[in-house]
Structure formats: structure tokens, C-alpha cells
Design a protein around this motif. Structure first.
Motif: not given
Ligand code: CTP
Ligand code: ZN
Length: 151
Positions: A99, A101, A113, A121, A123, A137
Motif C-alpha cells: 500500500e 499512502i 481523497s 491521505s 491511499r 483504496y
């Protein structure tokens, strides 16, 4: 005989095995020349075992993990060599985490986001490491221009 295209450095970091043509993007990630005054040498389209490659040598500087993750996104085969007193003291290949970020901005303008009201944040899930493919995400959008979306 081993051919030396660029001078060896005494101390610093050599980013080797960058896909030919991508050195400029690596410089951009490192903030060169805007926010960093390190001495840098660049070799582009150097012949190597696996075709052509670029090399970036930054003197008197070691990279932070965030910078290494960014480099992994645009140069997944790069190796990071830390040079101390002319010797390769450490060598490792960049490795994208599962992942990422706060490193890439989502290309979907309505993604949470990108919301100004509720900042979260960015992601991304790493779907594939080489060539890198990532998926937001939050909204599942896959940016196809990753290099241009690096924060
Ligand atoms: N290098 C450098 N200055 C030094 C030592 C090494 O600029 N004082 C550079 C080399 O030119 C090379 C990289 O750091 O681009 C890695 O060096 P080395 O491990 O000696 O080269 P290779 O064995 O060819 O590396 P690899 O196996 O990762 O291709
Ligand atoms: Zn998104």
C-alpha cells in the motif's frame, strides 16, 4: 575492461538500473535542482547487460524511505547503492510496499481523497509491482499516468 561512463563518487547514493529515459523523473522526485543543492551526475542510455539504462549519482546524500517508494513507482528495477568512502556499503533493489499512502494523488476529482472539506491521505493498493499498477483504496480508480501524479 570495465568502462566507466561517469566518475565514481566518494560518498552518497547511486540509483542504478533506471529504465532508460526515466532519469529526469528520478531527479524530479529528489527535488533536483529545485529543493536540493546536492552535486548530481546523470548518465542516460548507458549500455548494460539488460539493454539501456539510466544512472543517477547524488553526492553526500542518502535517500529517505518515502523517496525510495516514489522511485519504485517509476523505476521498479532500480537498485540503490549507498557509497561510503568510494565503496558500495549497501545495495538493495527498490521494492514497492503493498500500500502506498500520501505519495500519489488520485485521478478521480470526486474521490474523497481529493475532497477539500474532509482531507484524508491518499491511499493506493499496489496491484502489480513491475510494471507498477496501483488502485485507489477509496474509489478504485487506477491512474495510468502514475509519474505525473506523484505528490
Ligand atoms: N559507483 C559509484 N561510485 C563508487 C562505487 C560505485 O558511482 N565509488 C557506482 C557504479 O558505477 C555502479 C553502481 O555504483 O553504477 C554500483 O556499483 P557496483 O556494485 O560496483 O557495480 P555493479 O556490480 O555493476 O552493480 P550491479 O550488480 O548492481 O549492476
Ligand atoms: Zn480515488
Amino acid at each position: 575492461m570495465k568502462e566507466l561512463k561517469v566518475q565514481p563518487i566518494k560518498n552518497g547514493t547511486v540509483i542504478d538500473h533506471i529504465e532508460a529515459g526515466n532519469a529526469v523523473k528520478v531527479l524530479h522526485i529528489l527535488g533536483i535542482p529545485k529543493t536540493s543543492s546536492s552535486s548530481v551526475s546523470v548518465a542516460m542510455n548507458v549500455r548494460s547487460k539488460l539493454g539501456k539504462k539510466d544512472i543517477v549519482k547524488v553526492e553526500n546524500r542518502e535517500l529517505d524511505p518515502n523517496e525510495v517508494d516514489k522511485i519504485a513507482l517509476i523505476a521498479p528495477k532500480a537498485t540503490i547503492n549507498i557509497i561510503r568512502n568510494y565503496e558500495v556499503a549497501e545495495k538493495y533493489r527498490v521494492q514497492l510496499p503493498d500500500e502506498i499512502i500520501g505519495i500519489v494523488r488520485c485521478s478521480n476529482p470526486t474521490c474523497v481523497s481529493n475532497s477539500k472539506k474532509e482531507p484524508v491521505s491518499t491511499r493506493f493498493i499496489v496491484v502489480e509491482k513491475d510494471p507498477p499498477r496501483i488502485k485507489c483504496y477509496y474509489c478504485e480508480r487506477e491512474p495510468d499516468d502514475i509519474a505525473d501524479r506523484i505528490i
